[in-house]
Design a protein around this motif. Structure first.
Motif, mmCIF file in Angstrom:
data_model
loop_
_atom_site.group_PDB
_atom_site.id
_atom_site.type_symbol
_atom_site.label_atom_id
_atom_site.label_comp_id
_atom_site.label_asym_id
_atom_site.label_seq_id
_atom_site.Cartn_x
_atom_site.Cartn_y
_atom_site.Cartn_z
ATOM 1 N N LEU A 1 0.831 -1.206 0.000
ATOM 2 C CA LEU A 1 0.000 0.000 0.000
ATOM 3 C C LEU A 1 0.864 1.254 0.000
ATOM 4 O O LEU A 1 0.561 2.233 -0.701
ATOM 5 C CB LEU A 1 -0.920 -0.009 1.217
ATOM 6 C CG LEU A 1 -1.917 1.144 1.313
ATOM 7 C CD1 LEU A 1 -2.844 1.153 0.109
ATOM 8 C CD2 LEU A 1 -2.728 1.041 2.602
ATOM 9 N N VAL A 2 1.956 1.246 0.764
ATOM 10 C CA VAL A 2 2.884 2.385 0.777
ATOM 11 C C VAL A 2 3.504 2.574 -0.598
ATOM 12 O O VAL A 2 3.628 3.702 -1.100
ATOM 13 C CB VAL A 2 3.977 2.175 1.847
ATOM 14 C CG1 VAL A 2 5.069 3.232 1.715
ATOM 15 C CG2 VAL A 2 3.368 2.227 3.243
ATOM 16 N N ALA A 3 3.885 1.460 -1.230
ATOM 17 C CA ALA A 3 4.448 1.541 -2.583
ATOM 18 C C ALA A 3 3.420 2.122 -3.552
ATOM 19 O O ALA A 3 3.760 2.931 -4.427
ATOM 20 C CB ALA A 3 4.889 0.153 -3.046
ATOM 21 N N GLY A 4 2.165 1.726 -3.390
ATOM 22 C CA GLY A 4 1.115 2.287 -4.237
ATOM 23 C C GLY A 4 0.934 3.777 -4.013
ATOM 24 O O GLY A 4 0.679 4.526 -4.962
ATOM 25 N N ALA A 5 1.066 4.226 -2.758
ATOM 26 C CA ALA A 5 0.962 5.655 -2.452
ATOM 27 C C ALA A 5 2.099 6.431 -3.118
ATOM 28 O O ALA A 5 1.901 7.531 -3.652
ATOM 29 C CB ALA A 5 0.983 5.871 -0.946
ATOM 30 N N VAL A 6 3.306 5.846 -3.095
ATOM 31 C CA VAL A 6 4.451 6.474 -3.778
ATOM 32 C C VAL A 6 4.172 6.590 -5.270
ATOM 33 O O VAL A 6 4.445 7.627 -5.899
ATOM 34 C CB VAL A 6 5.737 5.661 -3.532
ATOM 35 C CG1 VAL A 6 6.881 6.172 -4.409
ATOM 36 C CG2 VAL A 6 6.136 5.725 -2.055
ATOM 37 N N LEU A 7 3.599 5.523 -5.846
ATOM 38 C CA LEU A 7 3.274 5.550 -7.272
ATOM 39 C C LEU A 7 2.221 6.603 -7.577
ATOM 40 O O LEU A 7 2.296 7.294 -8.602
ATOM 41 C CB LEU A 7 2.784 4.173 -7.709
ATOM 42 C CG LEU A 7 2.432 4.025 -9.199
ATOM 43 C CD1 LEU A 7 3.652 4.323 -10.073
ATOM 44 C CD2 LEU A 7 1.903 2.629 -9.494
ATOM 45 N N LEU A 8 1.237 6.755 -6.682
ATOM 46 C CA LEU A 8 0.196 7.763 -6.896
ATOM 47 C C LEU A 8 0.777 9.168 -6.870
ATOM 48 O O LEU A 8 0.409 10.017 -7.699
ATOM 49 C CB LEU A 8 -0.883 7.619 -5.824
ATOM 50 C CG LEU A 8 -2.042 8.620 -5.891
ATOM 51 C CD1 LEU A 8 -2.778 8.476 -7.220
ATOM 52 C CD2 LEU A 8 -3.001 8.427 -4.726
ATOM 53 N N VAL A 9 1.694 9.439 -5.937
ATOM 54 C CA VAL A 9 2.345 10.755 -5.878
ATOM 55 C C VAL A 9 3.155 11.001 -7.145
ATOM 56 O O VAL A 9 3.095 12.091 -7.741
ATOM 57 C CB VAL A 9 3.249 10.850 -4.632
ATOM 58 C CG1 VAL A 9 4.078 12.131 -4.667
ATOM 59 C CG2 VAL A 9 2.410 10.818 -3.358
ATOM 60 N N ALA A 10 3.908 9.984 -7.571
ATOM 61 C CA ALA A 10 4.718 10.128 -8.784
ATOM 62 C C ALA A 10 3.836 10.356 -10.006
ATOM 63 O O ALA A 10 4.137 11.194 -10.864
ATOM 64 C CB ALA A 10 5.582 8.887 -8.979
ATOM 65 N N MET A 11 2.718 9.636 -10.073
ATOM 66 C CA MET A 11 1.796 9.803 -11.196
ATOM 67 C C MET A 11 1.173 11.195 -11.180
ATOM 68 O O MET A 11 1.006 11.831 -12.234
ATOM 69 C CB MET A 11 0.705 8.736 -11.135
ATOM 70 C CG MET A 11 -0.300 8.805 -12.281
ATOM 71 S SD MET A 11 -1.593 7.558 -12.103
ATOM 72 C CE MET A 11 -0.623 6.065 -12.277
ATOM 73 N N SER A 12 0.843 11.680 -9.977
ATOM 74 C CA SER A 12 0.266 13.025 -9.866
ATOM 75 C C SER A 12 1.241 14.077 -10.383
ATOM 76 O O SER A 12 0.852 14.974 -11.154
ATOM 77 C CB SER A 12 -0.086 13.312 -8.409
ATOM 78 O OG SER A 12 -1.023 12.380 -7.912
ATOM 79 N N MET A 13 2.507 13.974 -9.970
ATOM 80 C CA MET A 13 3.515 14.933 -10.418
ATOM 81 C C MET A 13 3.726 14.832 -11.932
ATOM 82 O O MET A 13 3.899 15.852 -12.613
ATOM 83 C CB MET A 13 4.829 14.684 -9.682
ATOM 84 C CG MET A 13 4.753 14.923 -8.178
ATOM 85 S SD MET A 13 4.252 16.617 -7.772
ATOM 86 C CE MET A 13 5.621 17.543 -8.476
ATOM 87 N N GLU A 14 3.700 13.610 -12.436
ATOM 88 C CA GLU A 14 3.903 13.410 -13.875
ATOM 89 C C GLU A 14 2.783 14.045 -14.689
ATOM 90 O O GLU A 14 3.017 14.686 -15.707
ATOM 91 C CB GLU A 14 3.994 11.915 -14.185
ATOM 92 C CG GLU A 14 4.279 11.572 -15.626
ATOM 93 C CD GLU A 14 5.697 11.904 -16.045
ATOM 94 O OE1 GLU A 14 5.962 11.920 -17.269
ATOM 95 O OE2 GLU A 14 6.551 12.144 -15.167
ATOM 96 N N ILE A 15 1.555 13.864 -14.220
ATOM 97 C CA ILE A 15 0.405 14.406 -14.954
ATOM 98 C C ILE A 15 0.317 15.919 -14.821
ATOM 99 O O ILE A 15 0.057 16.637 -15.798
ATOM 100 C CB ILE A 15 -0.895 13.742 -14.465
ATOM 101 C CG1 ILE A 15 -0.919 12.268 -14.897
ATOM 102 C CG2 ILE A 15 -2.119 14.471 -15.012
ATOM 103 C CD1 ILE A 15 -2.110 11.497 -14.383
ATOM 104 N N LEU A 16 0.556 16.429 -13.621
ATOM 105 C CA LEU A 16 0.390 17.864 -13.385
ATOM 106 C C LEU A 16 1.531 18.703 -13.949
ATOM 107 O O LEU A 16 1.346 19.872 -14.265
ATOM 108 C CB LEU A 16 0.251 18.129 -11.879
ATOM 109 C CG LEU A 16 -0.993 17.523 -11.216
ATOM 110 C CD1 LEU A 16 -0.984 17.792 -9.724
ATOM 111 C CD2 LEU A 16 -2.271 18.063 -11.856
ATOM 112 N N THR A 17 2.711 18.110 -14.073
ATOM 113 C CA THR A 17 3.867 18.884 -14.548
ATOM 114 C C THR A 17 4.420 18.382 -15.872
ATOM 115 O O THR A 17 5.320 19.008 -16.433
ATOM 116 C CB THR A 17 5.006 18.861 -13.507
ATOM 117 O OG1 THR A 17 5.462 17.508 -13.323
ATOM 118 C CG2 THR A 17 4.518 19.402 -12.174
#
Length: 224
Positions: free
Chosen positions: A19-35
């Motif tokens: 679940l922690v790894a998934g949270a890291v992936l979600l943050v990375a995906m958010s940064m990738e999409i937003l920037t």
């Protein structure tokens, strides 16, 4: 009995790690999409996705080796294995030509693995306790709505004239999950699919919330 409790605790720890790894992936995906440029993935994002998938695979094979019947475990948990494969990295390594939309869809597959980890943790914690189950539902709706806003923004920002920034996408997602609707209409296939799924999630959640409120006040009145 103690051995069974120890094994259950180890499995929970592995699910929490996933679940922690998934949270890291979600943050990375958010940064990738937003920037990002909405056309290409950065190498940093690709490496994060690879690392997260390696955590998922390690979790799977550790639990399989700890199982008394590994072959049966493999069959019963095959979905976990399929969701843990770094498909997006394979596409990049083999120089396969996919549109950004399809590549983003493939990149979302490991997120489903983290959702399954969340479900298993909640199932372990809830133990028929309605308050915790409601919290899990609420958290799931919040997470799904946020993820839907990211997907909608990434797929629609370059082609939808009514979408100016991520704030519009977030507002659109919340209006749809509450079944109110928004004045922004999707123009891509993925956007239309998300637009259908969001009200369905909202219609599933809000009756549960209504039942919770009713049971809460009924129980409080009985106690008085």
């Amino acid at each position: 009995m103690n051995q069974q409790k120890t094994q259950s605790s180890k499995n929970l720890s592995l699910h929490i790690l996933a679940l922690v790894a998934g949270a890291v992936l979600l943050v990375a995906m958010s940064m990738e999409i937003l920037t990002g440029d909405h056309r290409h993935f950065s190498q940093n994002y690709l490496w994060i996705q690879f690392a997260v998938c390696m955590v998922f695979l390690a979790d799977f094979f550790i639990r399989m080796t700890q199982s008394d019947r590994p072959a049966r475990f493999l069959v019963h948990n095959l979905l976990f294995l399929l969701l843990s494969i770094p498909y997006l990295n394979l596409v990049d390594w083999f120089s396969l030509h996919l549109s950004h939309g399809w590549a983003m869809f493939i990149g979302l597959i490991p997120m489903l693995r983290s959702f399954l980890a969340l479900y298993l943790i909640v199932a372990w914690l809830a133990n028929n306790r309605f308050n915790q189950l409601l919290t899990a539902y609420l958290f799931s709706v919040l997470l799904f709505t946020y993820l839907a806003s990211l997907i909608f923004y990434d797929y629609e920002i370059l082609v939808n004239p009514h979408l100016d920034n991520y704030g519009d996408a977030l507002w659109w997602a919340w209006m749809n999950v509450t079944t109110v609707g928004a004045a922004i209409f999707p123009v891509t296939i993925i956007g239309k699919v998300v637009c259908v799924l969001l009200p369905i999630v909202g219609m599933i959640f809000f009756p549960i919330f209504t039942v919770y409120i009713s049971q809460y006040y009924t129980g409080k009145k009985s106690a008085d």
